[in-house]
Design a protein around this motif. Structure first.
Motif, mmCIF file in Angstrom:
data_model
loop_
_atom_site.group_PDB
_atom_site.id
_atom_site.type_symbol
_atom_site.label_atom_id
_atom_site.label_comp_id
_atom_site.label_asym_id
_atom_site.label_seq_id
_atom_site.Cartn_x
_atom_site.Cartn_y
_atom_site.Cartn_z
ATOM 1 N N SER A 113 0.838 -1.183 0.000
ATOM 2 C CA SER A 113 0.000 0.000 0.000
ATOM 3 C C SER A 113 0.884 1.248 0.000
ATOM 4 O O SER A 113 2.038 1.206 0.392
ATOM 5 C CB SER A 113 -0.937 -0.011 1.200
ATOM 6 O OG SER A 113 -0.197 0.104 2.400
ATOM 7 N N VAL A 114 0.307 2.331 -0.430
ATOM 8 C CA VAL A 114 1.015 3.611 -0.523
ATOM 9 C C VAL A 114 0.665 4.456 0.683
ATOM 10 O O VAL A 114 -0.498 4.540 1.088
ATOM 11 C CB VAL A 114 0.611 4.344 -1.821
ATOM 12 C CG1 VAL A 114 1.306 5.683 -1.921
ATOM 13 C CG2 VAL A 114 0.905 3.481 -3.024
ATOM 14 N N GLY A 115 1.674 5.101 1.234
ATOM 15 C CA GLY A 115 1.448 5.962 2.380
ATOM 16 C C GLY A 115 0.811 7.285 1.987
ATOM 17 O O GLY A 115 0.939 7.741 0.847
ATOM 18 N N PRO A 116 0.135 7.930 2.894
ATOM 19 C CA PRO A 116 -0.544 9.190 2.583
ATOM 20 C C PRO A 116 0.409 10.308 2.152
ATOM 21 O O PRO A 116 0.056 11.130 1.300
ATOM 22 C CB PRO A 116 -1.282 9.552 3.878
ATOM 23 C CG PRO A 116 -0.625 8.735 4.940
ATOM 24 C CD PRO A 116 -0.071 7.517 4.282
ATOM 25 N N ASP A 117 1.603 10.340 2.698
ATOM 26 C CA ASP A 117 2.562 11.376 2.284
ATOM 27 C C ASP A 117 2.990 11.185 0.835
ATOM 28 O O ASP A 117 3.144 12.149 0.091
ATOM 29 C CB ASP A 117 3.788 11.372 3.196
ATOM 30 C CG ASP A 117 3.469 11.863 4.598
ATOM 31 O OD1 ASP A 117 2.480 12.607 4.760
ATOM 32 O OD2 ASP A 117 4.225 11.501 5.523
ATOM 33 N N ASP A 118 3.186 9.922 0.439
ATOM 34 C CA ASP A 118 3.560 9.641 -0.947
ATOM 35 C C ASP A 118 2.442 10.046 -1.908
ATOM 36 O O ASP A 118 2.697 10.607 -2.973
ATOM 37 C CB ASP A 118 3.893 8.158 -1.125
ATOM 38 C CG ASP A 118 5.127 7.755 -0.341
ATOM 39 O OD1 ASP A 118 6.049 8.590 -0.219
ATOM 40 O OD2 ASP A 118 5.167 6.612 0.150
ATOM 41 N N VAL A 119 1.199 9.759 -1.538
ATOM 42 C CA VAL A 119 0.069 10.147 -2.379
ATOM 43 C C VAL A 119 -0.018 11.673 -2.481
ATOM 44 O O VAL A 119 -0.220 12.224 -3.565
ATOM 45 C CB VAL A 119 -1.255 9.553 -1.833
ATOM 46 C CG1 VAL A 119 -2.461 10.109 -2.576
ATOM 47 C CG2 VAL A 119 -1.222 8.033 -1.925
ATOM 48 N N PHE A 120 0.159 12.352 -1.364
ATOM 49 C CA PHE A 120 0.128 13.817 -1.369
ATOM 50 C C PHE A 120 1.190 14.379 -2.306
ATOM 51 O O PHE A 120 0.915 15.269 -3.122
ATOM 52 C CB PHE A 120 0.338 14.360 0.048
ATOM 53 C CG PHE A 120 0.631 15.830 0.091
ATOM 54 C CD1 PHE A 120 -0.388 16.766 -0.094
ATOM 55 C CD2 PHE A 120 1.927 16.291 0.285
ATOM 56 C CE1 PHE A 120 -0.110 18.127 -0.080
ATOM 57 C CE2 PHE A 120 2.216 17.644 0.298
ATOM 58 C CZ PHE A 120 1.190 18.572 0.118
ATOM 59 N N LEU A 121 2.417 13.862 -2.223
ATOM 60 C CA LEU A 121 3.502 14.361 -3.067
ATOM 61 C C LEU A 121 3.246 14.063 -4.545
ATOM 62 O O LEU A 121 3.510 14.909 -5.409
ATOM 63 C CB LEU A 121 4.837 13.764 -2.624
ATOM 64 C CG LEU A 121 5.338 14.240 -1.269
ATOM 65 C CD1 LEU A 121 6.559 13.429 -0.837
ATOM 66 C CD2 LEU A 121 5.657 15.719 -1.289
ATOM 67 N N ALA A 122 2.714 12.893 -4.838
ATOM 68 C CA ALA A 122 2.397 12.556 -6.225
ATOM 69 C C ALA A 122 1.322 13.485 -6.780
ATOM 70 O O ALA A 122 1.444 14.007 -7.898
ATOM 71 C CB ALA A 122 1.954 11.097 -6.330
ATOM 72 N N LEU A 123 0.273 13.710 -6.020
ATOM 73 C CA LEU A 123 -0.801 14.600 -6.478
ATOM 74 C C LEU A 123 -0.310 16.032 -6.634
ATOM 75 O O LEU A 123 -0.684 16.732 -7.580
ATOM 76 C CB LEU A 123 -1.987 14.546 -5.512
ATOM 77 C CG LEU A 123 -2.789 13.253 -5.523
ATOM 78 C CD1 LEU A 123 -3.823 13.250 -4.412
ATOM 79 C CD2 LEU A 123 -3.444 13.040 -6.873
ATOM 80 N N ARG A 124 0.532 16.475 -5.726
ATOM 81 C CA ARG A 124 1.080 17.821 -5.814
ATOM 82 C C ARG A 124 1.915 17.987 -7.083
ATOM 83 O O ARG A 124 1.835 18.988 -7.781
ATOM 84 C CB ARG A 124 1.922 18.134 -4.578
ATOM 85 C CG ARG A 124 2.443 19.565 -4.566
ATOM 86 C CD ARG A 124 3.245 19.846 -3.332
ATOM 87 N NE ARG A 124 4.507 19.108 -3.415
ATOM 88 C CZ ARG A 124 5.497 19.243 -2.540
ATOM 89 N NH1 ARG A 124 5.373 20.036 -1.510
ATOM 90 N NH2 ARG A 124 6.606 18.572 -2.690
ATOM 91 N N GLY A 125 2.711 16.979 -7.408
ATOM 92 C CA GLY A 125 3.553 17.040 -8.593
ATOM 93 C C GLY A 125 2.774 16.980 -9.896
ATOM 94 O O GLY A 125 3.215 17.528 -10.906
#
Length: 156
Positions: A1-13
Motif C-alpha cells: 500500500s502507498v502511504g498518505p505522504d507519498d500520495v500527497f507528493l504525487a498529487l502535488r507534482g
C-alpha cells in the motif's frame, strides 16, 4: 500500500507536470542540437532530431518528447574521457532518476545492459542525459566548460 505522504507528493507534482515536461523537452532539444555539433560526438539520439533513426515515427505520433536522450562519443574518445566530461558538468547530477526538475547524466554500458539481439550498440562511450528545467543558458555553458576541460586534459 502507498502511504498518505507519498500520495500527497504525487498529487502535488501532477499539477505542474505538463509545464515541467514541456520545459524539459525544449531544453533537451537545445542541448541535443548543441552536442550534435561537437567534434567528439558521433551520434545524438534524441527523437526530435531528424538524424534519429525513428524520427519519422516520432514526428507522426508525437508533439513533444521527454528530456531524456543519449549521446555516443566517437571511438577515439576513451571511456575515461567521457566520464571525465560528465564529472565536469557541475549543474548535472549523476544518476538515472528521470522526470524530476534537475538535470542528470549517467554513463551507460549498452554492451552489458542490452539483451535483445540486433539492438543498437554504440562503438564509443555512451552517456544518457536527462535535461531538467534549469536555465538553458546555464546548462549549455556548463556543457561547454566541461567539453573544454575534457579537451585540455585528453588533448582531443
Amino acid at each position: 500500500s502507498v502511504g498518505p505522504d507519498d500520495v500527497f507528493l504525487a498529487l502535488r507534482g501532477l499539477r505542474t507536470l505538463p509545464l515541467r515536461l514541456n520545459k524539459s523537452f525544449k531544453n533537451s532539444l537545445k542541448i541535443a542540437i548543441y552536442l550534435s555539433n561537437q567534434k567528439e560526438i558521433k551520434n545524438v539520439f534524441h527523437p526530435a532530431l531528424n538524424t534519429h533513426p525513428d524520427h519519422k515515427i516520432w514526428k507522426r505520433d508525437f508533439k513533444g518528447a521527454s528530456g531524456i536522450f543519449g549521446i555516443e562519443f566517437k571511438k577515439n574518445v576513451s571511456e575515461e574521457a567521457a566520464e571525465y566530461f560528465a564529472d565536469q558538468c557541475l549543474l548535472f547530477g549523476k544518476g538515472a532518476s528521470w522526470g524530476g526538475y534537475e538535470s542528470l547524466m549517467t554513463m551507460t554500458n549498452l554492451h552489458t545492459n542490452r539483451t535483445l539481439k540486433n539492438s543498437f550498440l554504440p562503438e564509443g562511450p555512451y552517456l544518457r542525459i536527462y535535461v531538467g528545467i534549469e536555465n538553458i543558458k546555464d546548462l549549455i555553458e556548463d556543457i561547454k566548460s566541461a567539453l573544454k576541460k575534457m579537451r585540455a586534459k585528453f588533448k582531443s
